[in-house]
Enzyme design. Structure first.
Site: not given
Lengths: 226, 226
Positions: B43, B59, B63, B80, B112
DNA sequence: GCAAAAGTGTTACAATTACACCCATGT
DNA sequence: ACATGGGTGTAATTGTAACACTTTTGC
């Protein structure tokens, strides 16, 4: 990336039910541009350190004075053109209020907040009609597989209220005997030793949804379904 | 209000299926802090004029190189404290890929990006474990009332693949005859004049999901359900 | 005593579950 | 010919849907 300038709002589609019967939605009239004077669902900007749900409760209280008993996230609306001025992403929620919480704050200008029958809605600001359509679909679907209908009724209610709620929301007749058999069969309603007073005809026994019992049954694998 | 400084990301839980059988999820290893070196769901930040779904596709391609066949919004995570540095709200999606799209981009460093069995997941960055749990629950629930399982299978598949997918996802045995009767009864699968070649035993007939037919049936009020 | 809404059981029908043997192919 | 997975039908059970009369209250 670091120059991202997207703003985040929350909006809430809040449903109420009267045994008229009618399903209604809480709307506010916009005081400022864009869409000044148009009706919209209540909502507003999220504060920097504020959880999303807190923002919903705060905005609802500020704008309408209504306190909701049930709240869940609906969907996030993020089309770039949904607000004519800025890029604003709205996390939409849907909420249910019981009839006794069904009053609008005394300090609100009554002209600016109102309940509308879902079959007689005004044109709305932004993409709020989309949001509302999705909320109505979700509510209609959800009452068939989760016991959220009780959140639209008084704490103590006659069985016919529940039946009328389902009839109204699903838009079709329901067989009273089968419905009662099914619902009471789950064992998540307590029958009270109280009767409804008002109205014509035989007074109804009052029932109460037993949430604790519901979760026990759910844990046992019993699934609520209409 | 106008000093709002909240950032918006999208994240995607992407599921794949191999007839091993196993359900797997696409993860990327973080190159930067926070959580540098930890696995995370793919993301990133949404661009200012970019629709949310476009951001997900972009994305994922950047990625992982994976192109997904099915995508839907899952939930928006906005606590938050979910990112240790900034206030970041993540609109999470869930996606499904067919086995033939089940490859990782050649230009990605293989170290990765990887597929992990959902029963053997690493610790994840941020609140990604929560996101993933919700996605798995949603997938398990959703295959029982929408025909999305086909999005995890090849275009043409033997019936046993479908059965194994359901067995694996639902975690219980399924009666082969009843399952077949039910699925074929809907009439949304085309039986092809082709047979699976590989493997021991009697070769299986291949089937294909007929999406157009499915929508016709849906319009007629026929509901998919397992 | 009549109007109005509440309460209650049984039967027919449909859907789901349980269950076991033969078939086509490769080795 | 045997090992492997593919393909098929029927009967028992369960759940759902259809259906009408009696009861309690207010007027």
């Amino acid at each position: 990336m670091s120059k991202q300038s997207i703003k985040v709002t929350v909006d809430a589609v809040v449903f109420g039910y009267e045994s008229t019967p009618r399903i209604s939605i809480l709307l506010v009239r916009r005081k400022y541009d864009p869409f000044k004077g148009k009706w919209a669902i209540p909502g507003g900007f999220v504060e920097n350190e504020e959880p999303l749900e807190d923002a919903v409760y705060r905005e609802l209280k500020e704008e309408t004075g209504v306190e909701i008993g049930y709240l869940e996230q609906l969907y996030t609306f993020g089309q770039p053109e949904r607000d004519p001025r800025d890029r604003i992403i709205s996390v939409a929620y849907f909420g249910l209020v019981k009839p006794n919480a069904y009053t609008i704050a005394a300090d609100s200008d009554a002209q600016e907040v109102a309940w509308f029958d879902i079959n007689n809605l005004p044109n709305l600001a932004f993409d709020h009609t989309n949001i509302l359509d999705m909320a109505i679909k979700r509510l209609r679907a959800k009452i068939t597989y989760e016991p959220i209908g009780f959140e639209l009724l008084d704490e103590k209610f006659p069985f016919s209220d529940l039946e009328n709620l389902y009839t109204t929301l699903l838009g079709r007749e329901i067989d009273r005997r089968n419905f009662r058999k099914k619902i009471l069969g789950f064992g998540m309603l307590d029958e009270l030793q109280e009767k409804a007073s008002k109205g014509a005809g035989r007074p109804a026994n009052l029932f109460q949804f037993n949430k604790k019992r519901y979760f026990e049954l759910k844990d046992k694998g019993i699934v609520f379904e209409i």
